[in-house]
Design an enzyme around this catalytic site. Sequence first.
Site, PDB file in Angstrom:
ATOM      1  CB  ALA A 126       1.594-115.601 -65.706  1.00  0.00           C
ATOM      2  CG  ASN A 194      -1.247-124.332 -63.496  1.00  0.00           C
ATOM      3  OD1 ASN A 194      -1.798-125.178 -62.807  1.00  0.00           O
ATOM      4  ND2 ASN A 194      -0.588-124.626 -64.597  1.00  0.00           N
ATOM      5  CG  HIS A 224      -3.785-113.612 -66.714  1.00  0.00           C
ATOM      6  ND1 HIS A 224      -4.514-114.692 -67.153  1.00  0.00           N
ATOM      7  CD2 HIS A 224      -2.484-113.913 -66.954  1.00  0.00           C
ATOM      8  CE1 HIS A 224      -3.698-115.610 -67.632  1.00  0.00           C
ATOM      9  NE2 HIS A 224      -2.462-115.158 -67.522  1.00  0.00           N
TER      10      HIS A 224
END
Length: 272
Positions: A126, A194, A224
């Site tokens: 991601a 992760n 993010h």
Amino acid sequence: MQNSRTDLRVAVVGLGAIGTRVVEALDRGIDGLVLAAVSAQHPDKHKIRLGKLTRPPAFLPIEALAEVADIVVECAPSKLVRSIVEPFAASGKIAVILSAGALLDNEDLIETAKQHGGQIVVPTGALIGLDAVTAAAVGKIHSVRMITRKPIRGLAGAPYILENNIDIEGLTKAQRIFDGTARDAAKGFPANVNVAVALSLAGIGPDLTRVEIWADPALTRNTHRIEVESDSASFSMSIENIPSENPKTGLITALSVIAHLRKLCAPLRVGT
């Protein structure tokens, strides 16, 4: 897709939001690959769905997968990573893992893969920009910071939140709930960051990579942002991920695994 001598056999562990998409993509056909087996808790829960596939795979326990597959894709709880990865690493085979945080507690698996000619792959998942970080790491990286912002339900139940009695359910505005290393983030938020561990492994390691985690009741997407300073470039990148059926995981994570599998036997590969 007809099986041939050159087909690589793939096993998938975990049939949640990510594993199911990977299985369906393999069943539709990825050049050079064939879906050989799956493994998951509660097999009966998945039999109807698997029965609808063009070529239903064998349903096997984890310990039997290395005998029938060349590649394993881990989409399972992090506590299972060692039992999934070790047989493949020790057999000179490939293990694609999404629970990157678990590698920090099982670093000897990397040495096992090295000794036996195996490979452990952490896909982009991601997070945007891992290619750039990997390239910068060939030179000198001075600092890496990741700022993650998630909706409340995407962070619910994280060990760090429970251990520190942080009430995120009652938040009315964004609040930073963690600021520390990627290693500590992986321990406190094993189902959430992760991506931070993947970033650290691509760059300057889990003890030098800094991570902020924010709980934001106004958000509907996982976001993010990474900020990197190096001797070759200074860059920052942001991504907003649409959650999958599992609010802790972005939809693009499954697509990243599928993209990696397509690269394995592709005549053209783009990216590091």
